[in-house]
Design an enzyme around this catalytic site. Sequence first.
Site, PDB file in Angstrom:
ATOM      1  CE  LYS A  89     -30.428 -55.883  -3.422  1.00 30.27           C
ATOM      2  NZ  LYS A  89     -30.879 -56.782  -4.504  1.00 30.27           N
ATOM      3  CD  GLU A 111     -25.398 -56.439  -9.659  1.00 29.93           C
ATOM      4  OE1 GLU A 111     -24.360 -57.097  -9.860  1.00 29.93           O
ATOM      5  OE2 GLU A 111     -26.314 -56.824  -8.885  1.00 29.93           O
ATOM      6  CB  SER A 373     -36.299 -55.345   1.293  1.00 30.01           C
ATOM      7  OG  SER A 373     -36.722 -54.171   0.636  1.00 30.01           O
TER       8      SER A 373
END
Lengths: 389, 265
Positions: A89, A111, A373
Amino acid sequence: MTTTIKTRGRFGVYGGQYVPETLIANLHELEQAFEAASADEEFQSELRAILKDFVGRSTPLYPAERIGADWGGRVILKREDLTHTGAHKINNAVGQVLLARRLGKTRIVAETGAGQHGVATAAACARAGLECVVYMGALDCERQRPNVERMNLLGAEVIPCEAGSRNLKIAINEAIRDWISNPGDTHYLIGSVVGPHPYPTIVREFQSVIGREAREQYLEREGELPDAVIACVGGGSNAMGMFAGFLEDDVELHGVEAGGNGEIHAAPLNSGSPGVLHGAMQYLLQDGEGQILNTHSIAAGLDYPGVGPEHSALRDSGRAQYHVVGDDEALDAFRALSRREGIIPAVESSHALAFAKRLLGERPGLNVIVNLSGRGDKDLPSLMERGLL
Amino acid sequence: MSVHQLEAAFARAAEEGRKALMPFLMSGHPANAAFESNLEAAGAIADVIEVGVPFSDPLADGPVIQAAAAQALAGGTTLAKTLDVLQRRRPGPPVVLMLSFNQVLAGGVERFVARAANAGVSGAIIPDLPFEEQGDLRELFASRDIALIPMLAPTTNEARMRAILERAQGFVYLISVAGVTGARDAYPAGTIDYIRKAQSLSPVPVCVGFGISKPAHIEKLYEHAEGFIVGSALVRGLERGESVARILKPLRAACDAALATGTQS
């Protein structure tokens, strides 16, 4: 890349800008800023420097030999879990913060589901000196408590969202409403390849560093390309980032959706139908009246009834295949990687690992890259509390 | 009912020297039977009625209307039931539906338009279907005499405002402030300029919504619009057990002010 900003953000029939009129000006402004930044060498070199020195790129491409031997093939992990803040991210967060600064915005809203995007955004904002507000479903605040604490420490305000399903979908609703109410000073830093154009393109571009690196690293190591790449898909940003590096190659692309507990799931590409949610046409879990259905996954980051428009198009074209892995199968993979490789994966990424095991079981000897990830530290308190480890 | 009824409703209000009042009711709220009687009560007071079809994830709504939608959905309200009520009750003034685009898409846009026309609906407000995404849908709606109501926001620039208004039908919905639906104490500076600009460019009546909760709001904006939309204030009053007539009476009086005070509209 085949589909670009020039087609006004459409991927086949998917995408678009289905948002209230109030936000249209912001989306146009963002699109222009992104196009200008893409062509601006100064912006790009600043981004490269941040990715190297703050995020810690490039991330390793690691052959997980013991788990590969267990599962009957070669499993190569793209180690996004080793980035600063512990998940892919951050690649997008630092990129969008640079864009927000270019736009003169002083406040960021985001969010978060699993909390990884929230933590990444909080870190990127702290570094840039921007105010940061993160909306997070109340259920997710409970099951990803460590990340709430990290966001607070990084100076972000975390607002728990109590409505409805109390998860990622609700957090996105609230973040969009905040942005509608504060369009002048605020940038909405969306964390996945979802939302209205130009977000799916922007996030894909900032995440495509994953696929570019992985392709180069694999070629350098092996002298050829892998047979397949595998990534989990909630909104789909880590998968889109990985796929972006291999779209033009003869490499299989496998996305893995969350099968939940079997009865309730979060697998719109497998069980949904096209519709409009959060500003874009995409595959959705919905009823016959167009109401959005509740989802369930053990992985907060996959617990979402929609999926990025580009994935929707890749599904229809058949260029990528999308599969379903349930809670239990993902947890088995979570434990296996921890025990056999000394790497604790995020429960989201564990869905991709579980599918790798299934694929190698069916077709032994394949060489697959799995996008790891994120790391799983955030999941431990909740999983242990529920006796799942 | 049709676009013409919508235009006629505004024309009548203008002829009578007053502003149109457009109350918003959420279908199925606070309960199915109460909605039907509220619809009738509103019909006796309003020039146009806006009926919301509840959606699970409304982006443009504030907490009051979100809660009403959630309550209506929990009570089993659907588009089909809403249209059935409208067809049976025919509330008098023209009805405009407010719903999210996914609800229109779900059964097919053509089918939606046909069903809405059969139920006597005159217009549709679809907040998440902005101008560029409407494509040929305006014509599809128009083919069944339903106006796809255009929306303007304070963030809409003049060029875009002109493009939107050029194709406007029925009336234009002016979002008064950047934000979600719900009551506000005051409007930011610039609100009147924006509304005045829209009014000067619009070939159709201008209606102001979002945050209209008191007569004072209507008085302040009186000269610059042809109608006022009252949503959250009505829904909240109904939540408190007040009657439609009681809640709307002072707002109706504010819309009729020209009759009493001789204010030029």
